[in-house]
Design a protein around this motif. Structure first.
Motif, PDB file in Angstrom:
ATOM      1  N   LYS A  57       1.971  -3.503  -2.445  1.00 28.20           N
ATOM      2  CA  LYS A  57       1.518  -4.898  -2.398  1.00 28.20           C
ATOM      3  C   LYS A  57       0.735  -5.176  -1.118  1.00 28.20           C
ATOM      4  N   LEU A  84       6.691  -2.664  -1.763  1.00 29.19           N
ATOM      5  CA  LEU A  84       6.118  -3.515  -0.709  1.00 29.19           C
ATOM      6  C   LEU A  84       4.840  -2.910  -0.139  1.00 29.19           C
ATOM      7  N   ASP A  86      -0.081 -13.526   3.963  1.00 31.89           N
ATOM      8  CA  ASP A  86       0.662 -12.716   3.000  1.00 31.89           C
ATOM      9  C   ASP A  86       0.934 -11.319   3.559  1.00 31.89           C
ATOM     10  N   LEU A  99       4.659  -9.837   4.300  1.00 31.02           N
ATOM     11  CA  LEU A  99       5.131  -8.628   3.624  1.00 31.02           C
ATOM     12  C   LEU A  99       5.404  -7.508   4.622  1.00 31.02           C
TER      13      LEU A  99
END
Length: 75
Positions: A22, A19, A60, A64
């Motif tokens: 990302k 995570l 996003d 996240l």
């Protein structure tokens, strides 16, 4: 239509690392989009397109980050 689902145990640290990578990727993409938006301020169509990309990337990152925080708080 019967499909088998395979479930495996993973380490919380592995998921958090994934995570975090990302989130970092999306932050870099967001930065690039913001720089590109400045280059195209004279073109209204491209400015709106970059506005959409920036809003999407920001959402996003927010999603996240919230997921990472929830996983971190799991016991």
């Amino acid at each position: 239509m019967s499909q088998k689902l395979k479930v495996e145990m993973v380490k919380k640290g592995d998921v958090l690392f994934y995570l975090e990578s990302k989130i970092s990727l999306f932050e870099n993409l967001l930065s690039n989009d913001e720089k590109s938006q400045v280059d195209f301020m004279h073109n209204e169509t491209l400015k709106e397109w970059y506005d959409g990309r920036i809003a999407s990337r920001s959402l996003d990152i927010y999603s996240l980050t919230n997921l990472r925080n929830q996983i971190t708080n799991l016991k």
